[in-house]
Design a protein around this motif. Sequence first.
Motif, short mmCIF file in Angstrom:
data_model
loop_
_atom_site.label_atom_id
_atom_site.label_comp_id
_atom_site.label_asym_id
_atom_site.label_seq_id
_atom_site.Cartn_x
_atom_site.Cartn_y
_atom_site.Cartn_z
N CYS A 189 0.85 -1.18 0.00
CA CYS A 189 0.00 0.00 0.00
C CYS A 189 0.90 1.24 0.00
O CYS A 189 1.78 1.36 0.85
CB CYS A 189 -0.88 0.02 1.25
SG CYS A 189 -1.84 -1.49 1.47
N CYS A 190 0.67 2.15 -0.94
CA CYS A 190 1.64 3.22 -1.15
C CYS A 190 1.01 4.60 -1.10
O CYS A 190 0.08 4.90 -1.85
CB CYS A 190 2.33 3.03 -2.51
SG CYS A 190 3.65 4.21 -2.81
N GLY A 191 1.49 5.43 -0.17
CA GLY A 191 1.12 6.84 -0.13
C GLY A 191 2.32 7.64 -0.63
O GLY A 191 2.58 7.72 -1.82
N GLY A 192 3.11 8.17 0.29
CA GLY A 192 4.32 8.91 -0.09
C GLY A 192 5.47 8.01 -0.48
O GLY A 192 6.47 8.48 -1.03
N GLY A 193 5.37 6.73 -0.16
CA GLY A 193 6.38 5.78 -0.61
C GLY A 193 7.40 5.39 0.44
O GLY A 193 8.37 4.67 0.12
N THR A 251 -8.88 14.66 -2.73
CA THR A 251 -10.05 14.17 -2.01
C THR A 251 -10.90 13.28 -2.92
O THR A 251 -10.78 13.33 -4.14
CB THR A 251 -10.93 15.34 -1.51
OG1 THR A 251 -11.29 16.13 -2.65
CG2 THR A 251 -10.18 16.19 -0.51
N GLY A 252 -11.75 12.47 -2.28
CA GLY A 252 -12.67 11.66 -3.06
C GLY A 252 -12.36 10.17 -3.01
O GLY A 252 -13.03 9.38 -3.66
N SER A 253 -11.36 9.77 -2.21
CA SER A 253 -11.09 8.34 -2.07
C SER A 253 -11.39 7.90 -0.64
O SER A 253 -11.06 8.59 0.32
CB SER A 253 -9.61 8.04 -2.37
OG SER A 253 -9.32 6.69 -2.05
N LEU A 254 -12.01 6.72 -0.50
CA LEU A 254 -12.16 6.14 0.83
C LEU A 254 -10.81 5.76 1.43
O LEU A 254 -10.69 5.61 2.64
CB LEU A 254 -13.02 4.87 0.75
CG LEU A 254 -14.53 5.07 0.73
CD1 LEU A 254 -15.22 3.72 0.55
CD2 LEU A 254 -14.98 5.72 2.04
N VAL A 295 -8.40 -6.94 11.21
CA VAL A 295 -9.07 -5.68 10.91
C VAL A 295 -8.12 -4.82 10.06
O VAL A 295 -6.99 -4.55 10.48
CB VAL A 295 -9.45 -4.94 12.20
CG1 VAL A 295 -10.10 -3.60 11.87
CG2 VAL A 295 -10.35 -5.81 13.07
N VAL A 296 -8.59 -4.42 8.89
CA VAL A 296 -7.77 -3.63 7.98
C VAL A 296 -8.53 -2.38 7.59
O VAL A 296 -9.75 -2.44 7.39
CB VAL A 296 -7.39 -4.45 6.72
CG1 VAL A 296 -6.37 -3.70 5.88
CG2 VAL A 296 -6.85 -5.82 7.10
N GLU A 297 -7.86 -1.25 7.48
CA GLU A 297 -8.51 -0.01 7.04
C GLU A 297 -8.47 0.06 5.51
O GLU A 297 -7.67 -0.65 4.88
CB GLU A 297 -7.80 1.19 7.66
CG GLU A 297 -6.36 1.37 7.24
CD GLU A 297 -5.64 2.44 8.06
OE1 GLU A 297 -5.23 2.13 9.20
OE2 GLU A 297 -5.49 3.56 7.55
N PRO A 298 -9.30 0.92 4.89
CA PRO A 298 -9.36 0.91 3.41
C PRO A 298 -7.99 1.12 2.75
O PRO A 298 -7.59 0.34 1.87
CB PRO A 298 -10.32 2.07 3.10
CG PRO A 298 -11.22 2.15 4.30
CD PRO A 298 -10.33 1.81 5.47
N GLY A 299 -7.27 2.15 3.19
CA GLY A 299 -5.97 2.41 2.58
C GLY A 299 -4.97 1.30 2.85
O GLY A 299 -4.01 1.10 2.09
N ILE A 356 2.75 -11.81 -2.12
CA ILE A 356 2.75 -11.32 -0.74
C ILE A 356 2.12 -9.93 -0.74
O ILE A 356 2.51 -9.08 -1.54
CB ILE A 356 4.19 -11.27 -0.17
CG1 ILE A 356 4.80 -12.68 -0.18
CG2 ILE A 356 4.19 -10.67 1.24
CD1 ILE A 356 6.27 -12.74 0.21
N ALA A 357 1.12 -9.72 0.11
CA ALA A 357 0.46 -8.41 0.20
C ALA A 357 0.68 -7.86 1.59
O ALA A 357 0.44 -8.53 2.59
CB ALA A 357 -1.04 -8.56 -0.06
N VAL A 358 1.16 -6.63 1.66
CA VAL A 358 1.36 -5.98 2.95
C VAL A 358 0.08 -5.21 3.29
O VAL A 358 -0.27 -4.24 2.62
CB VAL A 358 2.55 -5.01 2.91
CG1 VAL A 358 2.75 -4.36 4.28
CG2 VAL A 358 3.82 -5.74 2.47
N CYS A 359 -0.64 -5.69 4.33
CA CYS A 359 -1.75 -4.90 4.87
C CYS A 359 -1.14 -3.91 5.85
O CYS A 359 -0.56 -4.31 6.86
CB CYS A 359 -2.75 -5.81 5.59
SG CYS A 359 -3.88 -6.64 4.46
N SER A 360 -1.25 -2.63 5.54
CA SER A 360 -0.39 -1.66 6.23
C SER A 360 -0.99 -1.09 7.51
O SER A 360 -0.25 -0.62 8.37
CB SER A 360 0.00 -0.54 5.28
OG SER A 360 -1.14 0.04 4.69
N GLY A 361 -2.32 -1.12 7.66
CA GLY A 361 -2.89 -0.56 8.88
C GLY A 361 -4.33 -0.98 9.10
O GLY A 361 -5.00 -1.46 8.17
#
Lengths: 323, 323
Positions: B178-182, B228-231, B277-281, B302-307
């Motif tokens: 899952c990638c935001g700022g990287g 804005t506009g993403s869950l 329990v995982v959040e959308p992002g 392999i999937a990293v569930c980040s939060g």
Amino acid sequence: MNIDMIEAAARRISGHARRTPLLSSPFLDEIAGRRVLVKAEPLQHTGSFKFRGAWSAVSALDPEVRAKGVIAFSSGNHAQGVAYAAKLHGVPAVIVMPEDAPRLKIANTRGFGAEVVLYDRANEDRDEIGARLAEERGLTLIKPFDEPQVIAGQGTCGLEIAEQAAEMGIGEADVLVCCGGGGLTSGIALAFEAHAPGLRARPVEPEGFDDTARSLAAGRIERNARMTGSLCDAIVTPQPGELTFPIMHRLCGPGLSVSDEEALRAMAAAFLRLKLVVEPGGAVALAAALFRPKAVEGDTVIAVCSGGNVDPALFREVLERFG
Amino acid sequence: MNIDMIEAAARRISGHARRTPLLSSPFLDEIAGRRVLVKAEPLQHTGSFKFRGAWSAVSALDPEVRAKGVIAFSSGNHAQGVAYAAKLHGVPAVIVMPEDAPRLKIANTRGFGAEVVLYDRANEDRDEIGARLAEERGLTLIKPFDEPQVIAGQGTCGLEIAEQAAEMGIGEADVLVCCGGGGLTSGIALAFEAHAPGLRARPVEPEGFDDTARSLAAGRIERNARMTGSLCDAIVTPQPGELTFPIMHRLCGPGLSVSDEEALRAMAAAFLRLKLVVEPGGAVALAAALFRPKAVEGDTVIAVCSGGNVDPALFREVLERFG
């Protein structure tokens, strides 16, 4: 039934069951007034500790006997544990369930590779069906708790707790265990006797279904007055096991019990603070740790969350009321 | 920014961050058409991987500098990570948040021991407030991703994945992050370069907010058209970081993106099959593993569930729609 059997089960299970983590949160510590550590068995394969006992029992069978397959009576976590352990061993599993069992449980048990045989509770005898299938096909019955190799498998959870507590420098603590027939509680207690004598296993049950707590207090097996009426029905059994009770009587501290509402509140706390999904019957130990602080001794309490197979509709209700 | 910094961060973090498990379920394998392993960062302290970077950054400070305290701008997982890492170091943390941030996030950040300073988004300048506080009190700013010691801390997640994959005999796999700022993606990629060259980190973003995927494809930093506009708003950033992008460009495979609905479906799958329990992002990587099988290579993903810091009301909606 002794520690050697548990250690042998641990060797057979190594690399197959997960070593589940001990989780914690300062928010839970604050509610309980002491440090709370949560053994997270919902993260075990099939979503509950039952996989341990099932793997232990299936792996202990003579290969020629095992090849013919296994059978279990269950509509719950034991069924899924036996189904998946058999699948991973490459042998057939037959699970006998009432035909009115929840569709999701039937589908999940099939999903783990088992053949599900449904029976009519009103007109058919489960034991007769099982005995006939076992004889026809040479299947071995895997009982849910009153079976030495099952207790040995559940005891591997206690070995892990003993190791994890030692790594954290914890020598003494009450260890609260969700208790139905007592397979998990007695297995954990045997592991502590050998490896962590300062840890004390204590069974936790739903209020009104505290057969084990009453049996421990009376020094003899007592029965529940009824079997229905608890949200924590996964851990309601008629009475402690013939094998498990003497072990618990010798080794365990006094039992505790919590209300359904406390179990649901503990589920919400595990969701919010640990990100862990816990089912009602799997949450009673955490509920006792959080909401019965005076009944617990020491600076640290360890609560075993035993399973996470909860219906989404019930989980939504929990979040609505307590999230 | 190099592997030595990640290994040093791993030494500082040892015994403080959790080594989160790699979870799996045959039901997820069936959806994806290959083996799926899930790195469960919601089980990290504060409910997300951000605790790793925060601990790394706080622990890397000179003790005299650290004693004066740290400051961060965030209303989310980074805030909680910094607050708790500072608390465990016994130093003050100031978190600057907009006054319209969700009350639960404000309460949680305070619960982890931070002083929360609220500002009026319309009439006050966040950076000015932060700079003034930092100067007055000698606080050190901990940036959320474009900071070497933060990237090093996130890289410890990659070291663990490399070890866990090796234990399972997995030499080659796509690792979806899952990638935001990287920060997480680049840290993991650096860990793999040194210790698991057959593992390939690939960023996953929400559809329409795929600045990193586009930047990787273009070979230069591109921005999101909107914020804005993403869950999955927790991982929406204006653009990849100045430090993180060159690392990702050198080491990562192509980016993927998923819809909000796919992220919610992945949350439901993690609830049902992993008891996590995982959040959308935090679910976009699992969503890509499950629902974009053609975009992934190899027998294992392999999937990293980040939060896992998700609002209970949203989680209820997920269970109602997809549970």
